[in-house]
Design a protein around this motif. Structure first.
Motif, PDB file in Angstrom:
ATOM      1  N   GLY A   1     -43.378 -45.366  44.914  1.00 35.40           N
ATOM      2  CA  GLY A   1     -43.980 -46.580  44.403  1.00 35.40           C
ATOM      3  C   GLY A   1     -43.974 -47.708  45.408  1.00 35.40           C
ATOM      4  N   GLU A   2     -42.855 -47.897  46.118  1.00 30.18           N
ATOM      5  CA  GLU A   2     -42.784 -49.011  47.062  1.00 30.18           C
ATOM      6  C   GLU A   2     -43.667 -48.778  48.282  1.00 30.18           C
ATOM      7  N   ILE A   3     -43.788 -47.537  48.729  1.00 27.81           N
ATOM      8  CA  ILE A   3     -44.696 -47.260  49.847  1.00 27.81           C
ATOM      9  C   ILE A   3     -46.138 -47.550  49.437  1.00 27.81           C
ATOM     10  N   SER A   4     -46.525 -47.164  48.238  1.00 28.75           N
ATOM     11  CA  SER A   4     -47.874 -47.457  47.753  1.00 28.75           C
ATOM     12  C   SER A   4     -48.109 -48.959  47.645  1.00 28.75           C
ATOM     13  N   LEU A   5     -47.104 -49.715  47.157  1.00 27.53           N
ATOM     14  CA  LEU A   5     -47.251 -51.161  47.048  1.00 27.53           C
ATOM     15  C   LEU A   5     -47.302 -51.823  48.418  1.00 27.53           C
ATOM     16  N   LEU A   6     -46.526 -51.320  49.370  1.00 30.79           N
ATOM     17  CA  LEU A   6     -46.608 -51.849  50.732  1.00 30.79           C
ATOM     18  C   LEU A   6     -48.009 -51.672  51.298  1.00 30.79           C
ATOM     19  N   GLY A   7     -48.587 -50.468  51.098  1.00 30.72           N
ATOM     20  CA  GLY A   7     -49.939 -50.227  51.594  1.00 30.72           C
ATOM     21  C   GLY A   7     -50.974 -51.105  50.940  1.00 30.72           C
ATOM     22  N   SER A   8     -50.849 -51.301  49.611  1.00 31.32           N
ATOM     23  CA  SER A   8     -51.846 -52.118  48.909  1.00 31.32           C
ATOM     24  C   SER A   8     -51.759 -53.585  49.316  1.00 31.32           C
ATOM     25  N   LEU A   9     -50.558 -54.118  49.453  1.00 28.10           N
ATOM     26  CA  LEU A   9     -50.416 -55.536  49.800  1.00 28.10           C
ATOM     27  C   LEU A   9     -50.759 -55.792  51.260  1.00 28.10           C
ATOM     28  N   LEU A  10     -50.437 -54.851  52.153  1.00 24.72           N
ATOM     29  CA  LEU A  10     -50.849 -55.027  53.550  1.00 24.72           C
ATOM     30  C   LEU A  10     -52.358 -54.898  53.696  1.00 24.72           C
ATOM     31  N   GLY A  11     -52.980 -54.033  52.891  1.00 21.31           N
ATOM     32  CA  GLY A  11     -54.434 -53.962  52.892  1.00 21.31           C
ATOM     33  C   GLY A  11     -55.078 -55.208  52.316  1.00 21.31           C
ATOM     34  N   TRP A  12     -54.399 -55.853  51.374  1.00 19.94           N
ATOM     35  CA  TRP A  12     -54.901 -57.098  50.798  1.00 19.94           C
ATOM     36  C   TRP A  12     -54.835 -58.234  51.809  1.00 19.94           C
ATOM     37  N   SER A  13     -53.734 -58.357  52.536  1.00 16.25           N
ATOM     38  CA  SER A  13     -53.594 -59.382  53.574  1.00 16.25           C
ATOM     39  C   SER A  13     -52.451 -58.978  54.492  1.00 16.25           C
ATOM     40  N   SER A  14     -52.712 -59.035  55.803  1.00 11.48           N
ATOM     41  CA  SER A  14     -51.663 -58.707  56.775  1.00 11.48           C
ATOM     42  C   SER A  14     -50.563 -59.761  56.806  1.00 11.48           C
ATOM     43  N   LEU A  15     -50.841 -60.973  56.293  1.00 11.69           N
ATOM     44  CA  LEU A  15     -49.828 -62.026  56.264  1.00 11.69           C
ATOM     45  C   LEU A  15     -48.696 -61.715  55.286  1.00 11.69           C
ATOM     46  N   SER A  16     -48.952 -60.809  54.346  1.00  7.12           N
ATOM     47  CA  SER A  16     -47.908 -60.452  53.386  1.00  7.12           C
ATOM     48  C   SER A  16     -46.798 -59.627  54.018  1.00  7.12           C
ATOM     49  N   LEU A  17     -46.974 -59.263  55.311  1.00  5.82           N
ATOM     50  CA  LEU A  17     -45.958 -58.460  55.988  1.00  5.82           C
ATOM     51  C   LEU A  17     -44.622 -59.193  56.047  1.00  5.82           C
ATOM     52  N   VAL A  18     -44.653 -60.515  56.233  1.00  8.09           N
ATOM     53  CA  VAL A  18     -43.407 -61.275  56.338  1.00  8.09           C
ATOM     54  C   VAL A  18     -42.622 -61.209  55.032  1.00  8.09           C
ATOM     55  N   GLY A  19     -43.294 -61.513  53.917  1.00  5.36           N
ATOM     56  CA  GLY A  19     -42.620 -61.466  52.631  1.00  5.36           C
ATOM     57  C   GLY A  19     -42.155 -60.071  52.265  1.00  5.36           C
ATOM     58  N   LEU A  20     -42.996 -59.060  52.529  1.00  8.48           N
ATOM     59  CA  LEU A  20     -42.623 -57.683  52.218  1.00  8.48           C
ATOM     60  C   LEU A  20     -41.419 -57.229  53.037  1.00  8.48           C
ATOM     61  N   GLY A  21     -41.407 -57.609  54.315  1.00  3.61           N
ATOM     62  CA  GLY A  21     -40.278 -57.238  55.160  1.00  3.61           C
ATOM     63  C   GLY A  21     -38.977 -57.853  54.684  1.00  3.61           C
ATOM     64  N   LEU A  22     -39.030 -59.141  54.309  1.00  5.61           N
ATOM     65  CA  LEU A  22     -37.827 -59.808  53.823  1.00  5.61           C
ATOM     66  C   LEU A  22     -37.353 -59.221  52.498  1.00  5.61           C
ATOM     67  N   VAL A  23     -38.288 -58.940  51.592  1.00 11.76           N
ATOM     68  CA  VAL A  23     -37.901 -58.365  50.303  1.00 11.76           C
ATOM     69  C   VAL A  23     -37.275 -56.986  50.496  1.00 11.76           C
ATOM     70  N   SER A  24     -37.856 -56.161  51.344  1.00 15.63           N
ATOM     71  CA  SER A  24     -37.315 -54.821  51.578  1.00 15.63           C
ATOM     72  C   SER A  24     -35.925 -54.887  52.201  1.00 15.63           C
ATOM     73  N   PHE A  25     -35.754 -55.763  53.198  1.00 12.87           N
ATOM     74  CA  PHE A  25     -34.459 -55.884  53.861  1.00 12.87           C
ATOM     75  C   PHE A  25     -33.393 -56.427  52.911  1.00 12.87           C
ATOM     76  N   LEU A  26     -33.739 -57.486  52.168  1.00 12.79           N
ATOM     77  CA  LEU A  26     -32.759 -58.098  51.278  1.00 12.79           C
ATOM     78  C   LEU A  26     -32.455 -57.199  50.071  1.00 12.79           C
ATOM     79  N   SER A  27     -33.427 -56.391  49.633  1.00 10.35           N
ATOM     80  CA  SER A  27     -33.162 -55.445  48.544  1.00 10.35           C
ATOM     81  C   SER A  27     -32.115 -54.420  48.965  1.00 10.35           C
ATOM     82  N   ALA A  28     -32.260 -53.915  50.193  1.00  8.00           N
ATOM     83  CA  ALA A  28     -31.239 -52.999  50.704  1.00  8.00           C
ATOM     84  C   ALA A  28     -29.900 -53.710  50.871  1.00  8.00           C
TER      85      ALA A  28
END
Length: 447
Positions: A368-395
């Motif tokens: 699920g998270e890989i699919s959401l990463l792909g969809s949000l990065l396809g929506w906007s490459s600027l979402s990479l910052v937020g996605l990276g922080l959420v993934s790191f802080l979740s771990a």
């Protein structure tokens, strides 16, 4: 392999013998219902009519119905130790009937009735079977947040039915009056109720208090199924407001990502195990909102997969937190430190479920998270910052939960209690097995 199968069968028989006659009947009905629902897995368009009320569904409905019945069975198992009376069984049966009605409703009016009806048994579970005196306040938080946010949804549904002479889900197509102020108001009315139910950041304050004060069965159904009704309703109403969503998706995606970053930092400062798991649920539901608002097929599929995976994983974590609370008498992470030395096998289960919470393979959370990463990065490459922080802080907060509660020095006076029972290991195993082995049959999640 044969020894493992024999051990599982012995565990199942042992738990079955602990059930009363009423619970045996209830469990049998739920098992048969889940088996019947799985018979329709190959059907992409299931529509039927019962007493003139339109019911139907698709693969998403079948998957969430299976999840509802599975979590309900595990709720009954988790409540065996604390005692189960006839009123509790009646509340559970009413709850599962209303949940199935939500996921099978093909009419918006009936969907709203079932959607709000679920709150009644949930509120009674929270207030009637909660542990702390503050449970009444938590129940009022639950009612006021969800009901007040749902009243505009009712007005929107009634307006749509009067304007189009039909409230069927099949008739939900793009609305023509996108540019008017009324259209924007109706859009907010339709989306707001589901954002509160999920819940999204800024309207999430009812969830941690409800989880902390609820009994283990209430926490399981809140995390396992009730939060998924918001995502399900949002996907159902997307065809109606697709133009408005495409215009305002930047707001929802930004709010979900940066809200997830903030709440992940809140998790790192939590001392209460149940509150930490509750806040992590808000973080995961934020990713679900972002995937739905991207309006892509992979975003919808990823949101659906993550909802199912989170339902199993979070429910199992709340079961573990309750088992620890029963033995230690506290939900504080400081009090439960060094738990690994007392119950090593319990530490193993903590590791398995916490790793699933941080989307480690082969759990369906990873899919699920890989699919959401792909969809949000396809929506906007600027979402990479937020996605990276959420993934790191979740771990980070997942590792913080495991290391702080399992390692370290034990507090003085803690100890002298029994390990986990056989029925409790079976309960946790029934959370973990579908969470990992459904990954093999991931084509079931094709909407």
């Amino acid at each position: 392999m044969l020894e493992l199968i024999g051990l599982l069968m012995g565990m199942v028989v042992g738990v079955w013998l602990e059930l009363s006659f009423t619970l045996m009947v209830t469990v049998t009905v739920l098992v048969l219902g889940s088996m019947v629902s799985l018979l329709y897995v190959g059907s992409q368009d299931l529509v039927m009519s019962v007493f003139g009320v339109g019911l139907g569904g698709d693969m998403m409905s079948v998957g969430l119905i299976w999840l509802s019945m599975w979590i309900t069975l595990l709720m009954l198992m988790a409540s065996l130790k604390s005692g189960v009376d006839s009123w509790f069984v009646c509340l559970i049966l009413l709850l599962v009937v209303l949940l199935v009605g939500v996921f099978l409703s093909m009419d918006l009016v009936w969907f709203y009735v079932m959607f709000e009806g679920v709150l009644v048994p949930t509120f009674l579970l929270l207030v009637g079977y909660g542990y702390q005196p503050e449970r009444l306040q938590a129940g009022l938080y639950l009612i006021f947040y969800t009901v007040f946010a749902s009243l505009p949804l009712l007005l929107m549904i009634l307006w749509w039915e009067s304007s189009n002479c039909s409230s069927s889900v099949v008739c939900l197509v793009g609305w023509a009056g996108e540019g008017s102020d009324l259209g924007f108001v109706l859009y907010l009315a339709g989306v707001g109720a589901f954002m509160v139910k999920m819940p999204l950041f800024l309207v999430h304050l009812w969830l941690p208090s409800a989880h902390v004060e609820a009994p283990v069965s209430g926490s399981m159904v809140l995390a396992g199924v009730l939060l998924k009704m918001g995502g399900f309703g949002l996907i159902r109403l997307c065809p109606l407001f697709v133009s408005w969503i495409s215009v305002t998706s930047w707001f929802w995606v930004s709010l979900s990502l940066w809200g997830g970053v903030y709440l992940s930092l809140v998790c790192l400062r939590q001392g209460d195990v149940s509150a930490l798991i509750a806040y992590s649920s808000v973080v995961h539901m934020g990713l679900v909102v972002g995937g739905i608002m991207s309006l892509s097929v992979i975003g919808f599929v990823g949101s659906y997969v993550l909802m199912v995976g989170h339902g199993l994983c979070s429910s199992g974590l709340f079961c573990l937190a309750n088992m620890t609370y029963d033995r230690v008498g506290s939900r504080s992470i400081l009090v439960t430190s060094g738990f690994l030395a007392l119950i090593p096998s319990g530490g193993l289960v903590w590791f398995l479920l916490v790793s699933a919470n941080m989307a480690a393979p082969p759990t369906i959370n990873l899919l699920g998270e890989i699919s959401l990463l792909g969809s949000l990065l396809g929506w906007s490459s600027l979402s990479l910052v937020g996605l990276g922080l959420v993934s790191f802080l979740s771990a980070s907060y997942s590792l913080y939960l495991f290391t702080s509660s399992q390692h370290g020095e034990m507090m003085g006076g803690v100890g002298g209690f029994e390990g986990f029972y056989l029925s409790e290991y079976l309960l946790l195993l029934l959370h973990w097995l579908p969470l990992n082995f459904i990954f093999i049959k991931s084509d079931l999640f094709v909407l």
